[in-house]
Scaffold this active site. Sequence first.
Site, PDB file in Angstrom:
ATOM      1  N   GLU A 181       0.799  -1.230   0.000  1.00  0.00           N
ATOM      2  CA  GLU A 181       0.000   0.000   0.000  1.00  0.00           C
ATOM      3  C   GLU A 181       0.834   1.284   0.000  1.00  0.00           C
ATOM      4  O   GLU A 181       0.791   2.057   0.955  1.00  0.00           O
ATOM      5  CB  GLU A 181      -0.943   0.014   1.213  1.00  0.00           C
ATOM      6  CG  GLU A 181      -1.916  -1.146   1.235  1.00  0.00           C
ATOM      7  CD  GLU A 181      -3.037  -0.966   2.270  1.00  0.00           C
ATOM      8  OE1 GLU A 181      -2.991   0.002   3.052  1.00  0.00           O
ATOM      9  OE2 GLU A 181      -3.958  -1.802   2.282  1.00  0.00           O
ATOM     10  N   GLU A 360      -5.323  -8.693   0.898  1.00  0.00           N
ATOM     11  CA  GLU A 360      -5.994  -8.325   2.145  1.00  0.00           C
ATOM     12  C   GLU A 360      -7.462  -8.085   1.865  1.00  0.00           C
ATOM     13  O   GLU A 360      -7.818  -7.402   0.904  1.00  0.00           O
ATOM     14  CB  GLU A 360      -5.436  -7.023   2.757  1.00  0.00           C
ATOM     15  CG  GLU A 360      -4.069  -7.151   3.354  1.00  0.00           C
ATOM     16  CD  GLU A 360      -3.587  -5.845   4.002  1.00  0.00           C
ATOM     17  OE1 GLU A 360      -4.417  -5.023   4.450  1.00  0.00           O
ATOM     18  OE2 GLU A 360      -2.362  -5.655   4.053  1.00  0.00           O
TER      19      GLU A 360
END
Length: 455
Positions: A181, A360
């Site tokens: 991320e 995720e």
Amino acid sequence: MAVNENASNEGAGSTGQILTFPEGFYWGSATSSYQIEGAHDVDGRGPSIWDTFCAVPGNIKDGSNGDVACDHYNRYRSDVALMSELGFDAYRFSIAWPRIVPEADGAVNTKGLDFYDKLVEELLGAGIRPLPTLYHWDLPQYLEDANGWVNRDTAYRFADYAEAVVRRLGDRVDTYTTLNEPFVSANHGYVTGEHAPGRTSMAEGFAASHHLLLGHGLAAERIRATAPSSRVAIVINFTPAEPATDSEADRAETERQNDLENRWYADPIAGLGYPAKTAEHYEWDYSEVHDGDMALISAPIDLLGINFYTRSIVSADNSYVAPPDTPRNTMGWEIHPPSLGSLLRELHARYKFRSYLITENGCPMPDDKRDGERIIDDDRLAYVRDHIAQVHAAIQEGVPMEGYLVWSLFDNFEWAWGYGPTFGIIEVDYQTQERIPKKSALWFSDAARTNSIEI
Ligand code: FCB
């Protein structure tokens, strides 16, 4: 505690329909180093920006830190045994840079590498595919002292660190992920200040975003040179934005948000460059971009890791109020599974990456219902199931999805939120460090074993 109990879907609203996944599709869970390892001061680990950030009163909601967390550093063997008992195929974890290169002199700490070597061996011995991420936000503090990701040199230091890891783990790891991320690293760390290192400058955010991507490109090159048979991946988070109304202002703001959150990293990786209109809107002058950077950044990846939690509804004047019955998790994020399905289709249509993995997906829930010791989390079970069904639908439409990893294996340290939100499919009693699988873990275990879900 026994994990081989019945884990029926009843109570989470099931239709009885079975969805079977293609052969080779894999199931597992994800964690990150600072969120679970603890052992912050052993075996030569140096401080990270998160140690520093947590020490400042007010930065973490409950005043906590990752000093002990789930004590995974000392319990990794039994943790792997538990995953194996649950029948998981894969485990995504991250490597703590401050364990591997603890000091500014750049010397590699063998004891740090030993830990991940042992973890990888343990996983392989249990038939679980190790999926390490090289950077999940715990930057060594000495690099922040030298201006963190705003400093171009950090990207080169990242590549050196990556090479040290890959030299040690080699092709026992079939896929190396560079960054987790990068949007959150740059945005929360340098623009909003809600994450370490807690800076608040748009200009620094743009500089950090480019240097993170440069770090990805440089590290990818070293991974390929050091372990030629391993694959290279990056994990990007996507929060698809939709306009609250059809007005031009709402649509323009939505477009900017999609550029900044959802395309800023994936576009350059795919060779499309930075979203130009939005760069111009924020008056970013590309001054950090040197000749050759974009070619390095766009060297083909083997796999895109997708983190997905929610969507956002955007109004230019912030006037949008969601209907009161909008389903939400305990952090207030809307629960909207169809957004994952459309995201997967749109990503593949736009980028045509070779393969995709859900790296995720999960949710914090109240966890206030028990049957004996076990948390009965039908709400989390339904969230995970309904998102996996969207993955199945995308596969039917030709999106090459290779697996699904739930966030998270354990309840853990949720960054600025501390230990409040519980994302785990396994409960952790922080007093005793006992792990107790929740009902969702048992359900997920069945899914992994049968390669199918009942919706
Ligand atoms: C993601 C992070 C992960 C976790 C989840 C809830 O942004 O990658 O570490 O905190 O959100």
